[in-house]
Design a protein around this motif. Structure first.
Motif, PDB file in Angstrom:
ATOM      1  N   ALA A  79      10.060  32.227  36.496  1.00 16.90           N
ATOM      2  CA  ALA A  79       8.767  31.622  36.158  1.00 16.90           C
ATOM      3  C   ALA A  79       8.607  30.275  36.860  1.00 16.90           C
ATOM      4  N   ILE A  80       9.654  29.483  36.838  1.00 16.94           N
ATOM      5  CA  ILE A  80       9.603  28.184  37.520  1.00 16.94           C
ATOM      6  C   ILE A  80       9.462  28.400  39.019  1.00 16.94           C
ATOM      7  N   VAL A 111       5.838  27.277  40.422  1.00 18.78           N
ATOM      8  CA  VAL A 111       5.836  26.028  41.187  1.00 18.78           C
ATOM      9  C   VAL A 111       5.636  26.313  42.672  1.00 18.78           C
ATOM     10  N   ALA A 112       6.272  27.362  43.181  1.00 12.66           N
ATOM     11  CA  ALA A 112       6.108  27.710  44.596  1.00 12.66           C
ATOM     12  C   ALA A 112       4.663  28.102  44.897  1.00 12.66           C
ATOM     13  N   THR A 113       4.031  28.830  43.998  1.00 11.75           N
ATOM     14  CA  THR A 113       2.629  29.208  44.194  1.00 11.75           C
ATOM     15  C   THR A 113       1.739  27.972  44.247  1.00 11.75           C
ATOM     16  N   ALA A 114       1.933  27.063  43.304  1.00 10.84           N
ATOM     17  CA  ALA A 114       1.118  25.843  43.277  1.00 10.84           C
ATOM     18  C   ALA A 114       1.366  24.988  44.517  1.00 10.84           C
ATOM     19  N   PHE A 136      -3.267  26.406  34.743  1.00 18.96           N
ATOM     20  CA  PHE A 136      -2.691  27.568  34.063  1.00 18.96           C
ATOM     21  C   PHE A 136      -1.258  27.835  34.517  1.00 18.96           C
ATOM     22  N   ILE A 137      -1.004  27.746  35.816  1.00 22.60           N
ATOM     23  CA  ILE A 137       0.344  27.988  36.323  1.00 22.60           C
ATOM     24  C   ILE A 137       1.323  26.983  35.732  1.00 22.60           C
ATOM     25  N   GLY A 173       1.884  27.442  31.995  1.00 22.32           N
ATOM     26  CA  GLY A 173       2.754  28.583  31.716  1.00 22.32           C
ATOM     27  C   GLY A 173       4.218  28.261  31.952  1.00 22.32           C
ATOM     28  N   VAL A 174       4.505  27.583  33.045  1.00 24.22           N
ATOM     29  CA  VAL A 174       5.891  27.199  33.337  1.00 24.22           C
ATOM     30  C   VAL A 174       6.416  26.266  32.253  1.00 24.22           C
ATOM     31  N   ILE A 175       5.618  25.301  31.862  1.00 22.35           N
ATOM     32  CA  ILE A 175       6.029  24.353  30.822  1.00 22.35           C
ATOM     33  C   ILE A 175       6.256  25.094  29.493  1.00 22.35           C
TER      34      ILE A 175
END
Length: 107
Positions: free
Chosen positions: A61-62, A66-69, A93-94, A97-99
């Motif tokens: 998920a991280i 994070v890579a997408t953002a 949203f990304i 979700g990670v948080i």
């Protein structure tokens, strides 16, 4: 070395490799193509090492979020792609979700 530091370097390597895909021009340009191969190789290797400590759901998920953002930011900064409200909402949203996964799904 910390598993989260390895994960961070894996993310940076993945963002670099993905960014090089555009320059590789369908793998027609040799040096950017090699950069893609090395970048993804390093990224997946470091991700696999970090999975010895970090649960797979959290790590992925991280890594993916994070890579997408960051890749979207590189697109806007380096490749002059447009920024708008929909992209901002996607970033929110990304990252949310990670948080949330880290707060509720930790070790």
């Amino acid at each position: 070395m910390s598993a989260y530091l390895l994960l961070a370097v894996s993310i940076v390597s993945e963002v670099f490799a993905t960014s090089m895909l555009k320059v590789a021009n369908g793998f027609k340009n040799l040096l950017p193509t090699l950069a893609v191969i090395v970048g993804y190789g390093v990224s997946f290797y470091l991700l696999s090492i970090s999975l010895k400590t970090i649960p797979i759901g959290i790590a992925y998920a991280i890594w993916a979020g994070v890579a997408t953002a960051l890749t979207a930011l590189v697109g806007m900064i380096v490749y002059k792609e447009k920024f708008n409200r929909k992209k901002l909402t996607g970033f929110i949203f990304i990252l949310s979700g990670v948080i949330l996964l880290n707060v509720n799904g930790g070790h």
